[in-house]
Structure formats: structure tokens, C-alpha cells
Scaffold this motif. Sequence first.
Motif, mmCIF file in Angstrom:
data_model
loop_
_atom_site.group_PDB
_atom_site.id
_atom_site.type_symbol
_atom_site.label_atom_id
_atom_site.label_comp_id
_atom_site.label_asym_id
_atom_site.label_seq_id
_atom_site.Cartn_x
_atom_site.Cartn_y
_atom_site.Cartn_z
ATOM 1 N N PHE A 27 16.708 20.144 -7.187
ATOM 2 C CA PHE A 27 17.274 20.526 -5.883
ATOM 3 C C PHE A 27 17.182 19.352 -4.913
ATOM 4 C CE2 PHE A 27 16.326 22.247 -1.586
ATOM 5 C CZ PHE A 27 17.522 22.913 -1.356
ATOM 6 N N ASN A 28 18.315 19.008 -4.306
ATOM 7 C CA ASN A 28 18.379 17.925 -3.321
ATOM 8 C C ASN A 28 17.921 16.579 -3.881
ATOM 9 O OD1 ASN A 28 19.120 16.922 -0.850
ATOM 10 N ND2 ASN A 28 17.105 17.218 0.062
ATOM 11 N N GLN A 29 18.114 16.378 -5.178
ATOM 12 C CA GLN A 29 17.791 15.088 -5.813
ATOM 13 C C GLN A 29 19.093 14.461 -6.314
ATOM 14 O OE1 GLN A 29 14.622 13.883 -5.985
ATOM 15 N NE2 GLN A 29 14.192 15.665 -4.720
ATOM 16 N N PRO A 30 19.104 13.130 -6.506
ATOM 17 C CA PRO A 30 20.283 12.534 -7.156
ATOM 18 C C PRO A 30 20.468 13.172 -8.533
ATOM 19 C CG PRO A 30 18.711 10.844 -6.437
ATOM 20 C CD PRO A 30 18.044 12.164 -6.226
ATOM 21 N N PRO A 31 21.706 13.184 -9.046
ATOM 22 C CA PRO A 31 21.945 13.861 -10.326
ATOM 23 C C PRO A 31 21.117 13.269 -11.453
ATOM 24 C CG PRO A 31 23.915 12.677 -9.578
ATOM 25 C CD PRO A 31 22.931 12.610 -8.478
ATOM 26 N N SER A 32 20.599 14.152 -12.307
ATOM 27 C CA SER A 32 19.839 13.706 -13.478
ATOM 28 C C SER A 32 20.813 13.109 -14.497
ATOM 29 C CB SER A 32 19.109 14.898 -14.091
ATOM 30 O OG SER A 32 20.068 15.857 -14.518
ATOM 31 N N GLU A 33 20.262 12.414 -15.491
ATOM 32 C CA GLU A 33 21.082 11.811 -16.544
ATOM 33 C C GLU A 33 22.001 12.858 -17.208
ATOM 34 O OE1 GLU A 33 21.143 8.632 -16.639
ATOM 35 O OE2 GLU A 33 22.604 8.683 -18.276
#
Length: 444
Positions: free
Chosen positions: A382-388
Amino acid sequence: MIPSQIAQESKEHTFVSWNAQAAWSPLVMERGEGVYVWDADGKRYLDWSSQLVNVNIGHSHPHVVKAIQEQAAKLCYVEPSATTEARAKLGAMLADVAPGDLSKTLFCNGGTDAVENGMKVARLFTGRQKILTRYRSYHGGTFAAASAGGDPRRLANEPGVPWIVRMPDPYAYRNPIYNGRTQEEGDAIIADLIEEIVHMEGPQYCAAILVEGYSGSSGVMQPTEVYFNRLREICDKYGMLLIVDETMSGFGRTGEWWGINHYPKAVPDIITTAKGITSGYVPLGATIVSQRVAEYFDDHVLHAGLTYSAHTLAMAAAVATLEVYHNEGLIERSREMGKVLRRGLMDLAEKHPVIGDVRGTALHHVIELVKDRRTREPISGFNQPPSEPMKRAAAYLKQNGLTTLVRWNMIFNTPPLIITEAQIEEGLQILDGALTILDEYYEG
Ligand SMILES: Cc1ncc(COP(=O)(O)O)c(C=O)c1O
């Protein structure tokens, strides 16, 4: 200009919103027709999100294009204290489809300012200041609208405007209140908490509750009637107004004219809307109020306005867009095609363990992706840059000719209301490929 030059010049001299600029790699778009858009190299994309959930009638609808052209040829703009035939028609058309006795509209340029006007009207009408809103909601990008939304896009602007009070969310998939309870039972507890918040904030200071008619970009997390009926009761009990933001959920998106129509007892005092009102062809926002609220402003100044309030071209575009909804039966169509979409998404959920939850109704669905169905740990924070995994899935969708909104651990499924069964199948097949990639990261 060749496409790479267009991208380069756009990057050099224009900003992209809500992003650090360096990583921006825009699709260079050239034309659209129906549910498809084409880039400048001629590659076709299925528009699986109706752009920003606004191009409800599909791209380049000839009826609306013609109405805009004809209005432009006659008169592009008059200042807002003059009027035009299209404005008169549009006001009446909105009154006709709005719930209850909501029958008078203040026009502006988009959802953000429609919400700001809704808040201003509620404060002027009640003489109170506080507005209660949900954490998991988005109400717009300017200072006050961003403060009103709980979406983390507000965080960089904090402390924002005062007198916004946030309420807990009816997020049955994650809010622990719902553990071991039915959704109705959980919703009743959330509503009790909201009433308690009104008590603690002082009802005499509380102007309104502001909620989306049907939850949108925060993740389509929608309560039962128990919740909305209680919001209406709380507003009535304490002399507050119920403002329902239908910017995304209006105009057939959820298979009704408005998201709030799913809760017939919870008639709002104010609706704020935009997006589908012109299908995104021309910017327009609208704040529609009940007769009681409208009458207050017969002898009190409405302290609101813009150069482009009731813009002449937007009025003509909106009249034509509403005609399309009516003439083509798009509200009903959204409901019917929504069944096909939902069935397809549920089939995908059976096949792909990475799908933790399928939420929504009609052509307004989100899938939430998890590493483990038991722990519900999101595949991207949540509210983080997209994961791999989410980056790979998003790239796959684009490569395979589908554009949509991919946010945190969610993929949005909100195509234009004109979509056919075959086109839904086409979209689901591409989604299937992306989910196969995401399954590689499933740990359950
Ligand atoms: C529910 C809701 N309200 C308000 C807005 C802001 O609308 P706009 O971007 O047209 O200003 C949005 C935009 O996505 C929205 O979804």
C-alpha cells in the motif's frame, strides 16, 4: 513529429502528474474509436479502464463529436451569468436522473472542484465547518479536495485544510472489525463508530459526511445498505448534510445512474460528479443539490464560481453524452455486460491463486492480488512503488495491447459501457496472461 520526438518533447517541457518525472515513458496516442485507442505507431490497445474511468461511452462517439463541433461553430464561450440552450437542457436532464429532489446544479470543470463546491455549499448551508470523510477515498487534487480524500496522495500536502475529520472504512476484506462477522454486522459497527466520532467532534460543528457513492480508486470497497442507511440517519439526527461524490461512480458505471442508487433509502443532499458527464470529451464537473439546499441560496449569496463555470462547449458535450446514455440504454448495458465481466473475473480467480478478492458491480470491478490467500499479504505494498511482480504484470498488459489502471496490488476492470461480450473475452484473455506471471510469486 515522429513518436519518439513527441515523447521526448513532452517529457522535456511538460509535467506528468503524481509521478517523479524521470521515469515517465508516455504512450504516444493518436486516435480512439469505441473501446480501442491507437498509438502513433498504429498499435491498438483495448481501453480496459475507460482511461481514468471517464470515457464511459467509448472514444470518438459521433453524436458527441458532432454536438461539440456544432456548438464550437456557433459559440465557444459565454461568461457564466449568461446562459445557453444547452445549459438549460442539461440542468433539466440532470434533475431528471438525480435521486430524490436533487434538481439544481452548479457547474465547474471537474470532480475536484465539484467536491470543493459541495463542501462549500454544505458549510454555507449549515453554518458549520467540519466535514467527515473516509480514509480510503479520493476526492480530488487541489488543496481542500486532497485534504478531504483519505488517499495517500494527500500526504505530501499535509497539514492541508483544517476541519476534515476522517472515519474508519467499511473494508470487509482487511478491516479486523469484520473478522468472524457478516458484512452487515461489520458495517453496523463502523456506523456506530461514525456516530461516536460525530459526538466527540461536536455535532454543532459537523456540516456534512462526504463519501463516494461507490468506492473507486481506493479499491472499490463497498458497504451494504446497513452502512449507508445509518449515514443518512446520522445526518438527519444531527442536522448534517450527506454529500455523495459520484465523480467516478456516476453515469452507469455501476449499472445505475449513480452508485448511491444501490441504496435507495440513502438519498443524498448533494451529489458531486464529473468524468462520465461528458465521457471525458470536454472537462466538466457538477454539484447537484436538493431543493431545500437550493432554496437557501435564493436569498443567500452562493460564494463560488469560475471563469469556466458552465462552459458553453461542455454544456453541449454533456447534453449529447446524456442522450447517448439514454438512446443506447447504456445504464442497463453496464449491468448486463457487468455480469459477463464478473463471471470472467470469478473464473480467473478459480484459476489464479494470486487473486485474493474480486470486488465491484457492473462494469466497475477491481481484483486485489495477494502472496497468500490465507494471510492476505499484498503482492505490492500500500502506497509503495510497484513491486517487481506488479511491474512485470503491467508491462505484459501493455505489450499485449491492453491499457488499464494498476495501483499497488490492484488491477482495475472498468471498460467503456459500450463494450461487447467478445471484447470482454479479449480483455480477460490478456489479463489471464498477466495473472500467470503473477502466480509465479504466489507463496501460499
Ligand atoms: C471519487 C472522485 N472524486 C473526485 C475526483 C477528482 O476528479 P478530477 O480529477 O476530475 O478533478 C476523482 C478522480 O478520480 C474521483 O475518483
